[in-house]
Design a protein around this motif. Structure first.
Motif, short mmCIF file in Angstrom:
data_model
loop_
_atom_site.label_atom_id
_atom_site.label_comp_id
_atom_site.label_asym_id
_atom_site.label_seq_id
_atom_site.Cartn_x
_atom_site.Cartn_y
_atom_site.Cartn_z
N GLY A 117 0.80 -1.39 -0.09
CA GLY A 117 -0.04 0.15 -0.17
C GLY A 117 0.87 1.35 -0.10
O GLY A 117 0.18 2.38 -0.56
N SER A 118 2.11 1.10 0.48
CA SER A 118 3.09 2.42 0.55
C SER A 118 3.18 2.99 -0.95
O SER A 118 3.60 3.92 -1.06
N LEU A 119 3.03 1.87 -1.98
CA LEU A 119 3.34 2.32 -3.31
C LEU A 119 2.03 2.73 -4.11
O LEU A 119 2.16 3.21 -5.29
N PHE A 120 0.86 2.77 -3.43
CA PHE A 120 -0.27 3.40 -3.77
C PHE A 120 -0.47 4.82 -3.72
O PHE A 120 0.12 5.53 -2.78
N ASN A 121 -0.96 5.53 -4.65
CA ASN A 121 -1.13 6.91 -4.42
C ASN A 121 -2.28 7.45 -3.64
O ASN A 121 -2.22 8.61 -3.39
N LYS A 122 -3.20 6.83 -3.51
CA LYS A 122 -4.44 6.90 -2.68
C LYS A 122 -4.93 5.42 -2.16
O LYS A 122 -4.52 4.58 -2.53
N LYS A 123 -5.82 5.61 -1.39
CA LYS A 123 -6.42 4.22 -0.94
C LYS A 123 -7.35 3.63 -2.10
O LYS A 123 -7.88 4.27 -2.85
N GLU A 124 -6.85 2.41 -2.30
CA GLU A 124 -7.32 1.32 -3.12
C GLU A 124 -7.84 0.27 -2.80
O GLU A 124 -7.43 -0.44 -1.88
N VAL A 125 -8.79 -0.25 -3.47
CA VAL A 125 -9.48 -1.60 -3.05
C VAL A 125 -8.65 -2.73 -3.79
O VAL A 125 -8.22 -2.73 -4.79
N VAL A 126 -8.26 -3.55 -2.76
CA VAL A 126 -7.70 -5.03 -3.45
C VAL A 126 -8.66 -6.11 -2.99
O VAL A 126 -9.06 -6.37 -1.66
N ASN A 127 -9.22 -6.74 -3.93
CA ASN A 127 -10.01 -8.09 -3.84
C ASN A 127 -9.15 -9.10 -3.75
O ASN A 127 -8.15 -9.39 -4.52
N VAL A 128 -9.64 -9.98 -2.74
CA VAL A 128 -8.53 -11.10 -2.45
C VAL A 128 -9.34 -12.41 -2.51
O VAL A 128 -10.52 -12.49 -1.72
N TYR A 129 -8.95 -13.22 -3.41
CA TYR A 129 -9.75 -14.34 -3.75
C TYR A 129 -9.13 -15.69 -3.43
O TYR A 129 -7.98 -16.05 -3.40
N MET A 130 -9.85 -16.54 -2.87
CA MET A 130 -9.30 -17.94 -2.19
C MET A 130 -10.58 -18.99 -2.64
O MET A 130 -11.61 -18.99 -1.99
N TYR A 131 -10.45 -19.83 -3.74
CA TYR A 131 -11.16 -20.83 -4.25
C TYR A 131 -10.53 -22.35 -4.40
O TYR A 131 -9.35 -22.40 -4.36
N THR A 132 -11.30 -23.11 -4.73
CA THR A 132 -11.09 -24.54 -4.80
C THR A 132 -11.64 -24.98 -6.26
O THR A 132 -12.43 -24.46 -6.80
N GLU A 133 -11.48 -26.43 -6.69
CA GLU A 133 -11.90 -26.95 -7.46
C GLU A 133 -13.37 -27.22 -7.41
O GLU A 133 -14.18 -27.50 -8.56
N LYS A 134 -14.10 -27.40 -6.11
CA LYS A 134 -15.32 -27.24 -5.98
C LYS A 134 -16.05 -26.03 -6.33
O LYS A 134 -17.41 -26.25 -6.38
N ASP A 135 -15.37 -25.25 -6.68
CA ASP A 135 -16.10 -23.93 -7.01
C ASP A 135 -15.89 -23.34 -8.49
O ASP A 135 -16.20 -22.19 -8.91
N GLU A 136 -15.50 -24.39 -9.24
CA GLU A 136 -15.61 -24.28 -10.77
C GLU A 136 -16.71 -23.78 -11.39
O GLU A 136 -16.74 -22.62 -12.25
N ALA A 137 -18.00 -24.11 -11.04
CA ALA A 137 -19.11 -23.51 -11.61
C ALA A 137 -19.27 -22.18 -11.31
O ALA A 137 -19.55 -21.23 -12.12
N TYR A 138 -18.87 -21.81 -10.11
CA TYR A 138 -18.93 -20.17 -9.47
C TYR A 138 -18.11 -19.65 -10.42
O TYR A 138 -18.48 -18.32 -11.12
N LEU A 139 -16.94 -19.87 -10.46
CA LEU A 139 -16.01 -19.15 -10.93
C LEU A 139 -16.15 -18.99 -12.78
O LEU A 139 -15.55 -17.72 -13.08
#
Length: 388
Positions: A117-139
């Protein structure tokens, strides 16, 4: 008397020449004659080692590790002194995702964000994803995650069969527009629903901070890339050609490893062990033939040049991870973290990566390779580290 003076003078000259020869700098990778012989050259301890069937001078483990730990301290100290003011983390975690891995990756993301974040010029949203093979249909229903989903399907199949579950995969690694049309960070991993922290391969520990670092890299070129692409003098270059000119794989993937190895290692010993494991694993890969050629500093320089463009050399992408990580580790140790940050911020400077390095470091890419080559060579000459 004259004869005695002549003899004394000759002896003095001979001694002087002998001392000059003995004190002359020895380059790591140059030939030596006696295995395990040691010499001091330019303040560094060199050892005669056998590599690729030849005897060559190599930087000692002490010198090599000193450089590594200087880089580690530079990176970790920036994170330790940072904060989360410029990052708004939004988690997207599957109910199938292993709970112990979720805990580890969440901790990594939050610690890394203090630096990133120290390299961002302002506050930025960062989406963090954690999925598995069971989530294929959703992905498949998520445009930003489905774009490269085809690359992961063979892994999903293996995981369902109980195979290769020690591996995790990068799922997202961008700063770009999401479904909302707003520029945001996107980082994340895939793991088998049956995986555990204990069964994952050691190298897997750094995948999340590695993918997250690509968000930082993207952040400083994304808004400029299209304009520069349209302005280019050579209209025959396509988008990939243009991207490659500015972002050789050693920088894109290799330096992401430099940062992620430090982020994933809570102690200096963990850091050294992770590198040792990684290098020894690579040396065992029969398909990665470039590694076996690294028997001299000249060979390292040649290899770095060869892997700049993965379109022209099939091993370039995979080889860029170790060679690039060591290259930028040396750079950070030698010139400080701020010098590396200049390269990040100057990604669209001039018409090529060469222009970036000149603007950021005041040297050519070839000079950078030459200076870092002894450190890289030393990494591949080290014996496996004992369990610490």
């Amino acid at each position: 008397m004259k004869r005695l003076l002549a003899i004394a003078l000759a002896a003095s000259i001979a001694l002087s020449l002998s001392l000059t020869s003995a004190s002359a700098a020895i380059n790591p990778g140059s030939p030596c004659k006696k295995l395990a012989q040691e010499k001091l050259s330019s303040g560094a301890k060199l050892t005669c080692v056998k590599s690729g069937g030849k005897l060559t001078w190599s930087a000692s483990a002490a010198s090599y590790e000193l450089t590594k730990l200087k880089a580690y301290n530079e990176i970790r100290s920036r994170a330790d002194s940072g904060n989360l003011d410029n990052v708004s983390l939004v988690y997207h975690v599957s109910t199938h995702f292993p709970k112990d891995l979720k805990k580890i990756y969440t901790s990594q993301v939050e610690y890394s964000s203090k630096l990133y974040g120290s390299l961002f010029n302002k506050k930025e949203v960062v989406n963090v994803y954690m999925y598995t093979e069971k989530d294929e249909a959703y992905l498949r229903t998520q445009p930003i995650l489905a774009e490269f989903l085809g690359e992961h399907l063979s892994w999903f199949k293996a995981w369902r069969q109980g195979k290769d579950q020690e591996h995790n995969l990068g799922l997202a690694a961008w700063f770009k527009e999401g479904p909302s049309g707003v520029l945001e960070g996107h980082t994340g991993v895939l793991a088998s629903s049956k995986a555990t922290a204990k069964t994952m391969r050691k190298y897997a520990i750094q995948v999340m901070p590695h993918e997250y670092w690509h968000v930082v890299q993207d952040y400083h070129y994304r808004t400029k890339f299209e304009d520069k692409f349209q302005e280019r003098a050579d209209k025959d270059l396509d988008g990939l050609d243009f991207f490659t000119l500015h972002f050789p794989t050693t920088f894109r993937e290799g330096s992401a490893n430099t940062i992620s190895f430090a982020m994933a290692s809570k102690t200096k010993n963990e850091y050294l062990d992770l590198y040792s494991y990684f290098i020894q694993e690579l040396k065992s890969y029969s398909h990665l033939k470039l590694i076996a050629t690294l028997t001299s500093t000249q060979a390292v320089e040649k290899a770095l040049k060869k892997i700049e463009d993965r379109r022209t050399f099939s091993e370039a992408h995979e080889a860029s991870y170790p060679l690039g990580s060591l290259l930028y580790e040396w750079l950070i140790a030698e010139y400080g973290f701020d010098a590396y940050v200049k390269i990040i911020k100057n990604q669209m400077t001039g018409s090529s990566f060469e222009d970036n390095i000149q603007a950021s470091l005041g040297m050519s890419v070839a000079e950078l390779y030459k200076k870092a080559a002894p450190h890289i060579l030393a990494a591949f000459n080290q014996s496996p580290s004992p369990s610490r």
